[in-house]
Design a protein around this motif. Structure first.
Motif, PDB file in Angstrom:
ATOM      1  N   ARG A   1      -4.042  -2.986   9.489  1.00 18.52           N
ATOM      2  CA  ARG A   1      -5.315  -3.708   9.628  1.00 18.52           C
ATOM      3  C   ARG A   1      -5.098  -5.173   9.248  1.00 18.52           C
ATOM      4  NH1 ARG A   1     -10.474  -0.935   9.377  1.00 18.52           N
ATOM      5  NH2 ARG A   1     -11.209  -2.884   8.479  1.00 18.52           N
TER       6      ARG A   1
ATOM      7  N   THR B   1      -2.827 -10.031   4.261  1.00 17.30           N
ATOM      8  CA  THR B   1      -4.053  -9.341   4.608  1.00 17.30           C
ATOM      9  C   THR B   1      -5.251 -10.039   3.981  1.00 17.30           C
ATOM     10  OG1 THR B   1      -2.817  -7.253   4.567  1.00 17.30           O
ATOM     11  CG2 THR B   1      -5.203  -7.083   4.544  1.00 17.30           C
TER      12      THR B   1
ATOM     13  N   ILE C   1      -8.848  -5.591   4.715  1.00 18.30           N
ATOM     14  CA  ILE C   1      -9.279  -4.365   4.055  1.00 18.30           C
ATOM     15  C   ILE C   1     -10.497  -4.685   3.193  1.00 18.30           C
ATOM     16  CG2 ILE C   1      -6.973  -3.327   4.038  1.00 18.30           C
ATOM     17  CD1 ILE C   1      -7.027  -3.835   0.921  1.00 18.30           C
TER      18      ILE C   1
ATOM     19  N   CYS D   1       0.845  -1.195   0.000  1.00 17.25           N
ATOM     20  CA  CYS D   1       0.000   0.000   0.000  1.00 17.25           C
ATOM     21  C   CYS D   1       0.880   1.244   0.000  1.00 17.25           C
ATOM     22  CB  CYS D   1      -0.899  -0.014   1.231  1.00 17.25           C
ATOM     23  SG  CYS D   1      -1.937   1.458   1.372  1.00 17.25           S
TER      24      CYS D   1
ATOM     25  N   ALA E   1       2.104  -3.691  11.327  1.00 12.56           N
ATOM     26  CA  ALA E   1       1.953  -3.673   9.877  1.00 12.56           C
ATOM     27  C   ALA E   1       2.468  -4.990   9.322  1.00 12.56           C
ATOM     28  CB  ALA E   1       2.735  -2.503   9.284  1.00 12.56           C
TER      29      ALA E   1
ATOM     30  N   CYS F   1     -10.132   1.736  -1.749  1.00 10.16           N
ATOM     31  CA  CYS F   1      -9.970   1.041  -0.475  1.00 10.16           C
ATOM     32  C   CYS F   1     -10.954   1.663   0.519  1.00 10.16           C
ATOM     33  CB  CYS F   1      -8.538   1.153   0.052  1.00 10.16           C
ATOM     34  SG  CYS F   1      -8.322   0.282   1.624  1.00 10.16           S
TER      35      CYS F   1
ATOM     36  N   TYR G   1      -3.530   3.633   8.677  1.00  8.16           N
ATOM     37  CA  TYR G   1      -3.125   2.237   8.822  1.00  8.16           C
ATOM     38  C   TYR G   1      -1.823   1.917   8.095  1.00  8.16           C
ATOM     39  CZ  TYR G   1      -7.876   1.717  10.525  1.00  8.16           C
ATOM     40  OH  TYR G   1      -9.046   1.847  11.239  1.00  8.16           O
ATOM     41  N   ASN G   2      -1.297   2.834   7.304  1.00 10.35           N
ATOM     42  CA  ASN G   2      -0.095   2.582   6.521  1.00 10.35           C
ATOM     43  C   ASN G   2       1.155   2.736   7.384  1.00 10.35           C
ATOM     44  OD1 ASN G   2       2.279   3.175   4.819  1.00 10.35           O
ATOM     45  ND2 ASN G   2       0.826   3.017   3.151  1.00 10.35           N
TER      46      ASN G   2
ATOM     47  N   CYS H   1       2.983  -1.106   4.274  1.00 12.15           N
ATOM     48  CA  CYS H   1       2.209  -2.252   4.744  1.00 12.15           C
ATOM     49  C   CYS H   1       0.991  -1.714   5.489  1.00 12.15           C
ATOM     50  CB  CYS H   1       3.031  -3.122   5.691  1.00 12.15           C
ATOM     51  SG  CYS H   1       4.423  -3.943   4.896  1.00 12.15           S
ATOM     52  N   CYS H   2       0.081  -2.608   5.841  1.00 15.34           N
ATOM     53  CA  CYS H   2      -1.164  -2.195   6.483  1.00 15.34           C
ATOM     54  C   CYS H   2      -1.248  -2.758   7.895  1.00 15.34           C
ATOM     55  CB  CYS H   2      -2.340  -2.698   5.645  1.00 15.34           C
ATOM     56  SG  CYS H   2      -3.941  -2.075   6.207  1.00 15.34           S
TER      57      CYS H   2
ATOM     58  N   CYS I   1      -2.832   7.352   4.847  1.00 23.10           N
ATOM     59  CA  CYS I   1      -3.754   6.483   5.571  1.00 23.10           C
ATOM     60  C   CYS I   1      -3.190   6.176   6.957  1.00 23.10           C
ATOM     61  CB  CYS I   1      -4.009   5.182   4.807  1.00 23.10           C
ATOM     62  SG  CYS I   1      -5.205   4.100   5.635  1.00 23.10           S
TER      63      CYS I   1
END
Length: 105
Positions: A21, A61, A24, A6, A57, A39, A13-14, A18-19, A11
């Motif tokens: 969460r 996912t 997603i 990502c 992160a 997203c 969550y970034n 990476c995320c 964001c």
């Protein structure tokens, strides 16, 4: 699980592309191109969402996907081995997209 990269740095969550969460949600039920997806899990920095996340992160996912025409969508789950969410300095979810979307049409 899908490997997720990502680049939406705005964001919450970034973290290092990476995320944070564990899952997603890609929106765009009638999408025919990547730009018609987004997203839906995007949360702007400063909202407190990502800072409240206890997850680290990660690349793996779960991806819920509404893009019915995407060849990777199987019963609203993404089956792609790897996807990329694009949007750089997006200020809203509508400024993001699933860069891996591939239309069956």
């Amino acid at each position: 699980m899908t490997k997720l990269d990502c680049n939406v740095v705005n964001c919450s969550y970034n973290a290092d592309n990476c995320c944070k969460r564990g899952d997603i949600h890609v929106e765009g039920i009638q999408a025919k191109t990547p730009s018609e997806t987004c997203c839906g899990s995007f949360a702007p920095k400063g909202c407190g969402c990502g800072s409240n996340s206890t997850q680290e992160a990660k690349k793996d996912t779960n991806v819920l996907c509404d893009a019915c025409e995407c060849r990777f969508n199987e019963s609203k789950k993404c089956t792609a081995g790897h996807i990329g969410i694009a949007g750089g300095h997006a200020d809203s979810c509508r400024e993001t997209e699933c860069g891996s979307f591939s239309c069956n049409c």
